[in-house]
Design a protein around this motif. Sequence first.
Motif, PDB file in Angstrom:
ATOM      1  N   ASP A 168       3.543   9.961  -0.978  1.00 49.48           N
ATOM      2  CA  ASP A 168       3.274   9.911  -2.589  1.00 49.48           C
ATOM      3  C   ASP A 168       4.536   9.180  -3.040  1.00 49.48           C
ATOM      4  O   ASP A 168       5.746   9.348  -3.141  1.00 49.48           O
ATOM      5  N   MET A 169       4.184   7.977  -3.461  1.00 47.16           N
ATOM      6  CA  MET A 169       5.311   7.058  -3.851  1.00 47.16           C
ATOM      7  C   MET A 169       5.260   6.764  -5.375  1.00 47.16           C
ATOM      8  O   MET A 169       4.415   7.057  -5.980  1.00 47.16           O
ATOM      9  N   VAL A 170       6.472   6.584  -5.904  1.00 46.69           N
ATOM     10  CA  VAL A 170       6.630   6.363  -7.541  1.00 46.69           C
ATOM     11  C   VAL A 170       6.881   4.900  -7.789  1.00 46.69           C
ATOM     12  O   VAL A 170       7.551   4.158  -6.998  1.00 46.69           O
ATOM     13  N   ALA A 198       3.026  -3.191  -0.024  1.00 47.92           N
ATOM     14  CA  ALA A 198       3.604  -3.231   1.004  1.00 47.92           C
ATOM     15  C   ALA A 198       3.763  -1.667   1.646  1.00 47.92           C
ATOM     16  O   ALA A 198       3.784  -1.481   3.136  1.00 47.92           O
ATOM     17  N   LEU A 199       3.639  -0.749   0.744  1.00 46.07           N
ATOM     18  CA  LEU A 199       3.603   0.715   1.322  1.00 46.07           C
ATOM     19  C   LEU A 199       2.541   1.233   1.723  1.00 46.07           C
ATOM     20  O   LEU A 199       2.520   1.748   2.821  1.00 46.07           O
ATOM     21  N   LYS A 200       1.280   0.628   1.397  1.00 50.05           N
ATOM     22  CA  LYS A 200      -0.095   0.823   2.130  1.00 50.05           C
ATOM     23  C   LYS A 200      -0.068   0.290   3.515  1.00 50.05           C
ATOM     24  O   LYS A 200      -0.561   0.948   4.328  1.00 50.05           O
ATOM     25  N   ILE A 220      -2.526   8.648   4.147  1.00 51.83           N
ATOM     26  CA  ILE A 220      -2.747   8.415   2.669  1.00 51.83           C
ATOM     27  C   ILE A 220      -1.511   7.968   2.025  1.00 51.83           C
ATOM     28  O   ILE A 220      -0.553   8.487   2.225  1.00 51.83           O
ATOM     29  N   LEU A 221      -1.881   7.141   1.173  1.00 51.32           N
ATOM     30  CA  LEU A 221      -0.996   6.808   0.056  1.00 51.32           C
ATOM     31  C   LEU A 221      -1.337   6.948  -1.306  1.00 51.32           C
ATOM     32  O   LEU A 221      -2.389   6.724  -1.585  1.00 51.32           O
ATOM     33  N   LYS A 222      -0.397   7.985  -1.904  1.00 51.97           N
ATOM     34  CA  LYS A 222      -0.686   8.435  -3.338  1.00 51.97           C
ATOM     35  C   LYS A 222       0.164   7.599  -4.210  1.00 51.97           C
ATOM     36  O   LYS A 222       1.370   7.507  -3.748  1.00 51.97           O
ATOM     37  N   VAL A 223       0.029   6.973  -5.167  1.00 47.43           N
ATOM     38  CA  VAL A 223       0.660   6.365  -6.289  1.00 47.43           C
ATOM     39  C   VAL A 223       1.011   7.025  -7.502  1.00 47.43           C
ATOM     40  O   VAL A 223      -0.014   7.225  -8.226  1.00 47.43           O
ATOM     41  N   ILE A 224       2.261   7.449  -7.668  1.00 49.91           N
ATOM     42  CA  ILE A 224       2.662   8.364  -8.903  1.00 49.91           C
ATOM     43  C   ILE A 224       2.889   7.268 -10.048  1.00 49.91           C
ATOM     44  O   ILE A 224       4.118   6.592  -9.896  1.00 49.91           O
ATOM     45  N   ILE A 225       2.354   7.492 -11.195  1.00 48.50           N
ATOM     46  CA  ILE A 225       2.607   6.423 -12.342  1.00 48.50           C
ATOM     47  C   ILE A 225       3.424   7.026 -13.420  1.00 48.50           C
ATOM     48  O   ILE A 225       3.768   6.341 -14.302  1.00 48.50           O
ATOM     49  N   GLU A 226       3.639   8.029 -13.345  1.00 46.99           N
ATOM     50  CA  GLU A 226       4.447   9.132 -14.580  1.00 46.99           C
ATOM     51  C   GLU A 226       3.669   8.809 -15.707  1.00 46.99           C
ATOM     52  O   GLU A 226       4.524   8.164 -16.634  1.00 46.99           O
ATOM     53  N   THR A 227       2.654   9.304 -16.151  1.00 44.82           N
ATOM     54  CA  THR A 227       1.953   9.040 -17.211  1.00 44.82           C
ATOM     55  C   THR A 227       2.385   9.526 -18.393  1.00 44.82           C
ATOM     56  O   THR A 227       2.154   9.045 -19.424  1.00 44.82           O
ATOM     57  N   PHE A 267      -4.651   6.992  -3.539  1.00 47.71           N
ATOM     58  CA  PHE A 267      -5.044   7.939  -4.696  1.00 47.71           C
ATOM     59  C   PHE A 267      -4.092   7.564  -5.688  1.00 47.71           C
ATOM     60  O   PHE A 267      -3.106   6.598  -5.640  1.00 47.71           O
ATOM     61  N   ILE A 268      -4.488   7.790  -7.293  1.00 43.78           N
ATOM     62  CA  ILE A 268      -3.657   7.562  -8.134  1.00 43.78           C
ATOM     63  C   ILE A 268      -2.980   8.823  -8.500  1.00 43.78           C
ATOM     64  O   ILE A 268      -4.080   9.785  -8.655  1.00 43.78           O
ATOM     65  N   LYS A 269      -1.791   9.056  -9.036  1.00 39.26           N
ATOM     66  CA  LYS A 269      -1.240  10.633  -9.170  1.00 39.26           C
ATOM     67  C   LYS A 269      -0.540  10.585 -10.513  1.00 39.26           C
ATOM     68  O   LYS A 269      -0.058   9.325 -10.787  1.00 39.26           O
ATOM     69  N   THR A 270      -0.821  11.311 -11.149  1.00 36.00           N
ATOM     70  CA  THR A 270      -0.249  11.368 -12.764  1.00 36.00           C
ATOM     71  C   THR A 270       1.392  11.575 -12.794  1.00 36.00           C
ATOM     72  O   THR A 270       1.844  10.779 -13.597  1.00 36.00           O
ATOM     73  N   SER A 271       1.884  12.374 -12.176  1.00 33.05           N
ATOM     74  CA  SER A 271       3.299  12.702 -12.498  1.00 33.05           C
ATOM     75  C   SER A 271       4.289  13.157 -11.112  1.00 33.05           C
ATOM     76  O   SER A 271       3.625  13.686 -10.225  1.00 33.05           O
ATOM     77  N   THR A 272       5.302  13.063 -11.397  1.00 32.56           N
ATOM     78  CA  THR A 272       6.501  13.807 -10.611  1.00 32.56           C
ATOM     79  C   THR A 272       6.548  15.151 -10.640  1.00 32.56           C
ATOM     80  O   THR A 272       7.057  15.813  -9.630  1.00 32.56           O
ATOM     81  N   GLY A 273       6.494  15.499 -11.865  1.00 33.12           N
ATOM     82  CA  GLY A 273       6.731  16.761 -12.198  1.00 33.12           C
ATOM     83  C   GLY A 273       8.391  17.061 -12.648  1.00 33.12           C
ATOM     84  O   GLY A 273       8.795  18.110 -12.888  1.00 33.12           O
TER      85      GLY A 273
END
Length: 221
Positions: free
Chosen positions: A91-93, A113-115, A122-129, A151-157
Amino acid sequence: MKNQEILSMVDHTLLTQAATWEEIKQICDDGIKYQCASVCIPASYVKRASEYVKGQIAVCTVIGFPNGYSTKEVKVFEAKNALENGASEIDMVINIGLLKDKKYDEIENEIRALKEACGNNILKVIIETCLLTEEEKIKMCEIVTKAGADFIKTSTGFSTAGATFADIVLFKEHVGPNVKIKAAGGISSLEDAEKFISLGASRLGTSRIVKILKNEEATGY
């Protein structure tokens, strides 16, 4: 929706700065027991956790976390190192400043590059909505799709807010068919989890769902 169906989509997560090995081991034990999709843990614990779980559950870790402003080269190194240590999901930011500056090609190239480093993993991309405008969220849906991430991912938390139902609806409308959706941050009930899934999320980043079910088992409620 049955509890086990929800659990099968949960990345059981512990990413706090003070997390100890005993706590990580408990996350692994619970992730295996409740048949979660993965355990999501700090990179420093990936090798030990991977050896501990012996393939019984996927090990996920975070890259460029939580701020996203490491260089592309550092993120690639982090990802390769994590994969060598036994991670199977990354899961990358993103670099949010680059997005604000409309450096879209740089963001896309970084994700590519990460993919490439991840290969079939699996690579998930955190965009910090919570830090983005609606226009920026839509643009990231396009970039993540073009870059070939899984994946696209909402948040880091770790920022000002976590996943919202509205963000999942927006993602669903704008990502390509090759991109799945992960909601993370602030998922605090089975009802919320079910709602996120019904709106289009196929992964949930949370530790609370397992805690809720453990508590129900312990108390009989």
